[in-house]
Design a protein around this motif. Structure first.
Motif, PDB file in Angstrom:
ATOM      1  N   ASP A 129      -7.239  -7.344   4.544  1.00 28.25           N
ATOM      2  CA  ASP A 129      -8.546  -6.690   4.540  1.00 28.25           C
ATOM      3  C   ASP A 129      -9.529  -7.496   5.386  1.00 28.25           C
ATOM      4  OD1 ASP A 129     -10.881  -5.364   3.998  1.00 28.25           O
ATOM      5  OD2 ASP A 129     -10.627  -5.369   1.822  1.00 28.25           O
ATOM      6  N   ASN A 130     -10.105  -6.815   6.380  1.00 29.07           N
ATOM      7  CA  ASN A 130     -11.035  -7.465   7.300  1.00 29.07           C
ATOM      8  C   ASN A 130     -12.473  -7.035   7.005  1.00 29.07           C
ATOM      9  OD1 ASN A 130     -11.732  -7.213  10.864  1.00 29.07           O
ATOM     10  ND2 ASN A 130     -12.089  -8.941   9.501  1.00 29.07           N
ATOM     11  N   ARG A 131     -13.082  -7.669   6.004  1.00 27.26           N
ATOM     12  CA  ARG A 131     -14.494  -7.466   5.678  1.00 27.26           C
ATOM     13  C   ARG A 131     -14.825  -6.016   5.312  1.00 27.26           C
ATOM     14  NH1 ARG A 131     -17.577 -10.744  10.628  1.00 27.26           N
ATOM     15  NH2 ARG A 131     -16.768 -12.829  10.162  1.00 27.26           N
ATOM     16  N   SER A 132     -13.942  -5.345   4.608  1.00 21.62           N
ATOM     17  CA  SER A 132     -14.234  -3.972   4.194  1.00 21.62           C
ATOM     18  C   SER A 132     -15.415  -3.952   3.235  1.00 21.62           C
ATOM     19  CB  SER A 132     -13.016  -3.340   3.513  1.00 21.62           C
ATOM     20  OG  SER A 132     -11.982  -3.111   4.439  1.00 21.62           O
ATOM     21  N   THR A 133     -16.255  -2.936   3.382  1.00 21.66           N
ATOM     22  CA  THR A 133     -17.414  -2.773   2.500  1.00 21.66           C
ATOM     23  C   THR A 133     -17.286  -1.522   1.640  1.00 21.66           C
ATOM     24  OG1 THR A 133     -18.600  -1.616   4.274  1.00 21.66           O
ATOM     25  CG2 THR A 133     -18.945  -3.992   4.083  1.00 21.66           C
ATOM     26  N   ASP A 134     -16.160  -0.829   1.735  1.00 18.27           N
ATOM     27  CA  ASP A 134     -15.942   0.376   0.937  1.00 18.27           C
ATOM     28  C   ASP A 134     -14.995   0.049  -0.221  1.00 18.27           C
ATOM     29  OD1 ASP A 134     -13.530   0.067   2.172  1.00 18.27           O
ATOM     30  OD2 ASP A 134     -13.460   2.076   3.059  1.00 18.27           O
ATOM     31  N   ASN A 135     -14.223   1.001  -0.676  1.00 17.42           N
ATOM     32  CA  ASN A 135     -13.357   0.814  -1.840  1.00 17.42           C
ATOM     33  C   ASN A 135     -11.930   0.410  -1.496  1.00 17.42           C
ATOM     34  OD1 ASN A 135     -15.285   1.464  -3.880  1.00 17.42           O
ATOM     35  ND2 ASN A 135     -15.065   3.638  -3.354  1.00 17.42           N
ATOM     36  N   THR A 136     -11.692  -0.073  -0.285  1.00 13.73           N
ATOM     37  CA  THR A 136     -10.342  -0.474   0.106  1.00 13.73           C
ATOM     38  C   THR A 136      -9.748  -1.474  -0.866  1.00 13.73           C
ATOM     39  OG1 THR A 136     -10.753  -0.048   2.464  1.00 13.73           O
ATOM     40  CG2 THR A 136      -8.973  -1.567   1.914  1.00 13.73           C
ATOM     41  N   ALA A 137     -10.481  -2.526  -1.186  1.00 13.07           N
ATOM     42  CA  ALA A 137      -9.972  -3.570  -2.076  1.00 13.07           C
ATOM     43  C   ALA A 137      -9.666  -3.014  -3.463  1.00 13.07           C
ATOM     44  CB  ALA A 137     -10.978  -4.712  -2.170  1.00 13.07           C
ATOM     45  N   ALA A 138     -10.553  -2.180  -3.999  1.00 16.30           N
ATOM     46  CA  ALA A 138     -10.356  -1.618  -5.331  1.00 16.30           C
ATOM     47  C   ALA A 138      -9.122  -0.722  -5.379  1.00 16.30           C
ATOM     48  CB  ALA A 138     -11.595  -0.830  -5.751  1.00 16.30           C
ATOM     49  N   ILE A 139      -8.880   0.022  -4.322  1.00 11.86           N
ATOM     50  CA  ILE A 139      -7.719   0.914  -4.275  1.00 11.86           C
ATOM     51  C   ILE A 139      -6.429   0.103  -4.258  1.00 11.86           C
ATOM     52  CG2 ILE A 139      -6.491   2.596  -2.832  1.00 11.86           C
ATOM     53  CD1 ILE A 139      -9.318   3.597  -1.973  1.00 11.86           C
ATOM     54  N   VAL A 140      -6.397  -0.947  -3.473  1.00 14.14           N
ATOM     55  CA  VAL A 140      -5.201  -1.791  -3.439  1.00 14.14           C
ATOM     56  C   VAL A 140      -4.994  -2.483  -4.781  1.00 14.14           C
ATOM     57  CG1 VAL A 140      -4.095  -3.772  -2.330  1.00 14.14           C
ATOM     58  CG2 VAL A 140      -5.376  -2.132  -0.950  1.00 14.14           C
ATOM     59  N   ALA A 141      -6.078  -2.935  -5.395  1.00 15.29           N
ATOM     60  CA  ALA A 141      -5.975  -3.573  -6.715  1.00 15.29           C
ATOM     61  C   ALA A 141      -5.406  -2.601  -7.752  1.00 15.29           C
ATOM     62  CB  ALA A 141      -7.341  -4.090  -7.154  1.00 15.29           C
ATOM     63  N   ALA A 142      -5.836  -1.349  -7.693  1.00 18.15           N
ATOM     64  CA  ALA A 142      -5.322  -0.343  -8.619  1.00 18.15           C
ATOM     65  C   ALA A 142      -3.827  -0.103  -8.396  1.00 18.15           C
ATOM     66  CB  ALA A 142      -6.100   0.959  -8.457  1.00 18.15           C
ATOM     67  N   LEU A 143      -3.397  -0.128  -7.157  1.00 22.16           N
ATOM     68  CA  LEU A 143      -1.968   0.040  -6.859  1.00 22.16           C
ATOM     69  C   LEU A 143      -1.166  -1.156  -7.352  1.00 22.16           C
ATOM     70  CD1 LEU A 143      -2.261   1.562  -3.269  1.00 22.16           C
ATOM     71  CD2 LEU A 143      -1.375   2.727  -5.314  1.00 22.16           C
ATOM     72  N   GLN A 144      -1.729  -2.340  -7.268  1.00 20.46           N
ATOM     73  CA  GLN A 144      -1.041  -3.520  -7.792  1.00 20.46           C
ATOM     74  C   GLN A 144      -0.844  -3.411  -9.303  1.00 20.46           C
ATOM     75  OE1 GLN A 144      -3.795  -6.432  -6.082  1.00 20.46           O
ATOM     76  NE2 GLN A 144      -2.112  -7.295  -4.873  1.00 20.46           N
ATOM     77  N   ILE A 145      -1.824  -2.837  -9.991  1.00 23.65           N
ATOM     78  CA  ILE A 145      -1.703  -2.635 -11.441  1.00 23.65           C
ATOM     79  C   ILE A 145      -0.681  -1.548 -11.742  1.00 23.65           C
ATOM     80  CG2 ILE A 145      -2.945  -1.824 -13.494  1.00 23.65           C
ATOM     81  CD1 ILE A 145      -5.471  -3.145 -12.273  1.00 23.65           C
ATOM     82  N   ALA A 146      -0.703  -0.471 -10.959  1.00 19.55           N
ATOM     83  CA  ALA A 146       0.223   0.653 -11.168  1.00 19.55           C
ATOM     84  C   ALA A 146       1.669   0.275 -10.860  1.00 19.55           C
ATOM     85  CB  ALA A 146      -0.204   1.837 -10.314  1.00 19.55           C
ATOM     86  N   PHE A 147       1.861  -0.680  -9.937  1.00 24.88           N
ATOM     87  CA  PHE A 147       3.206  -1.111  -9.549  1.00 24.88           C
ATOM     88  C   PHE A 147       3.306  -2.633  -9.724  1.00 24.88           C
ATOM     89  CE2 PHE A 147       2.281   2.785  -7.264  1.00 24.88           C
ATOM     90  CZ  PHE A 147       3.457   3.518  -7.367  1.00 24.88           C
ATOM     91  N   PRO A 148       3.314  -3.098 -10.971  1.00 24.99           N
ATOM     92  CA  PRO A 148       3.239  -4.548 -11.221  1.00 24.99           C
ATOM     93  C   PRO A 148       4.430  -5.338 -10.687  1.00 24.99           C
ATOM     94  CG  PRO A 148       3.758  -3.368 -13.236  1.00 24.99           C
ATOM     95  CD  PRO A 148       3.388  -2.334 -12.227  1.00 24.99           C
ATOM     96  N   ASP A 149       5.566  -4.691 -10.527  1.00 26.71           N
ATOM     97  CA  ASP A 149       6.754  -5.397 -10.047  1.00 26.71           C
ATOM     98  C   ASP A 149       6.923  -5.315  -8.530  1.00 26.71           C
ATOM     99  OD1 ASP A 149       7.482  -6.047 -12.683  1.00 26.71           O
ATOM    100  OD2 ASP A 149       8.472  -4.101 -12.952  1.00 26.71           O
ATOM    101  N   ALA A 150       6.032  -4.592  -7.879  1.00 26.78           N
ATOM    102  CA  ALA A 150       6.151  -4.423  -6.430  1.00 26.78           C
ATOM    103  C   ALA A 150       5.618  -5.656  -5.705  1.00 26.78           C
ATOM    104  CB  ALA A 150       5.389  -3.189  -5.979  1.00 26.78           C
ATOM    105  N   PRO A 151       6.217  -6.020  -4.582  1.00 24.19           N
ATOM    106  CA  PRO A 151       5.747  -7.185  -3.805  1.00 24.19           C
ATOM    107  C   PRO A 151       4.554  -6.807  -2.922  1.00 24.19           C
ATOM    108  CG  PRO A 151       7.661  -6.247  -2.741  1.00 24.19           C
ATOM    109  CD  PRO A 151       7.439  -5.426  -3.997  1.00 24.19           C
ATOM    110  N   LEU A 152       3.497  -6.297  -3.566  1.00 28.17           N
ATOM    111  CA  LEU A 152       2.303  -5.843  -2.852  1.00 28.17           C
ATOM    112  C   LEU A 152       1.257  -6.946  -2.890  1.00 28.17           C
ATOM    113  CD1 LEU A 152       0.520  -3.750  -1.453  1.00 28.17           C
ATOM    114  CD2 LEU A 152       0.036  -2.747  -3.712  1.00 28.17           C
ATOM    115  N   LEU A 153       0.923  -7.474  -1.728  1.00 26.63           N
ATOM    116  CA  LEU A 153      -0.014  -8.582  -1.609  1.00 26.63           C
ATOM    117  C   LEU A 153      -1.296  -8.113  -0.935  1.00 26.63           C
ATOM    118  CD1 LEU A 153       2.499 -11.275  -0.278  1.00 26.63           C
ATOM    119  CD2 LEU A 153       1.973 -10.705  -2.661  1.00 26.63           C
ATOM    120  N   TYR A 154      -2.412  -8.632  -1.417  1.00 28.15           N
ATOM    121  CA  TYR A 154      -3.716  -8.344  -0.822  1.00 28.15           C
ATOM    122  C   TYR A 154      -4.332  -9.654  -0.389  1.00 28.15           C
ATOM    123  CZ  TYR A 154      -8.705  -7.182  -0.536  1.00 28.15           C
ATOM    124  OH  TYR A 154     -10.002  -7.036  -0.128  1.00 28.15           O
TER     125      TYR A 154
END
Length: 275
Positions: free
Chosen positions: A42-67
């Protein structure tokens, strides 16, 4: 002799991509062969990009999804570079935040890189927000094959759908242009540096991703500036091969027709909404 199947990391640079990042990450997660890791940078996003990725990390706790974040400077190149440097797979896939990988993408990348002579790979795209998508894929594949023939010894990698062997990235990582003034095609810059080291780029027609045709919505002036990044990139590197300009000429020639199709889509959507 073929190499064993490599591990594949996927790097996704993102800047204010709340409209597309969920579909992009979900497609990367829902592969027939799982990716080694998926890294959203994430390059200085000011919208909901970070929140969306965080929600996906919660939805897929075993996935190798890094932010991870890249806040030192604004720009695609430093953001991309941080992701490529951070990746730990044998092969590093690099897509855009509006790319939607076909389910077999990782599998096809693995298969391509069992050839030890392949240092990078790229494939065709489906424009998922244009009509006749499957026909469009065939057309895109045909056009890319023609461009490869015209370019002869030069081969392209395209930022929306590309993969690099980690060793190849380590060879060129200190040489790729920083492009502080944002004038170049960063993926074509990578292509030039791969060529300078005689690192082979393979076109893989089964390595397919979807991408948005939203660039067509640009004004003629903005679209022309975007497309002529090809010329500025090659001029920066002193590349005189006329064949490598084929994508630029083609995209310029197609713009009026593609713009008309987009206008038609908009008109039909408005008509349906008013019905």
């Amino acid at each position: 002799m073929l190499l064993p199947l490599p591990t594949v990391s996927i790097v996704i640079p993102a800047w204010n991509e709340e409209e597309t990042i969920k579909a992009c990450v979900l497609a990367a997660l829902e592969q027939t062969v799982p990716a080694h890791e998926i890294i959203v940078v994430d390059n200085r996003s000011t919208d909901n990009t970070a929140a969306i990725v965080a929600a996906l990390q919660i939805a897929f706790p075993d996935a190798p999804l890094l932010y991870v974040t890249q806040n030192d400077e604004q720009g695609l190149v430093p953001t991309r570079n941080l992701g490529l440097d951070r990746a730990s797979g044998d092969v590093i896939g690099r897509i855009d935040a509006d790319s939607v990988l076909e389910p077999t993408w990782v599998e096809e990348v693995q298969r391509a890189f069992t050839d030890p002579l392949v240092s990078a790979a790229t494939g065709p795209v489906i424009y998922y927000d244009m009509p006749l998508r499957r026909w469009g894929l065939k057309a895109d594949d045909t056009v890319r094959r023609v461009m490869i023939k015209l370019a002869r010894e030069y081969h392209f990698v395209f930022g929306s759908n590309m993969a690099l062997r980690a060793e190849a990235w380590n060879v060129i990582r200190t040489e790729v242009c920083r492009d502080v003034d944002d004038e170049l095609h960063e993926d074509i810059d990578i292509s030039v540096h791969l060529h300078e080291h005689s690192l082979r780029v393979q076109y893989v027609p089964t390595m397919v991703t979807g991408m948005s045709a939203r660039r067509i919505d640009d004004s003629p002036r903005d679209y022309y500036y975007y497309v002529t990044r090809f010329e500025r990139t090659y001029k920066r590197h002193g590349v005189r091969n006329l064949g490598v300009r084929a994508p630029m000429w083609l995209f310029l020639a197609l713009y009026p027709a593609l713009k008309a199709v987009r206008k038609g889509q908009e008109w039909r959507a408005n008509a349906d909404a008013d019905a």
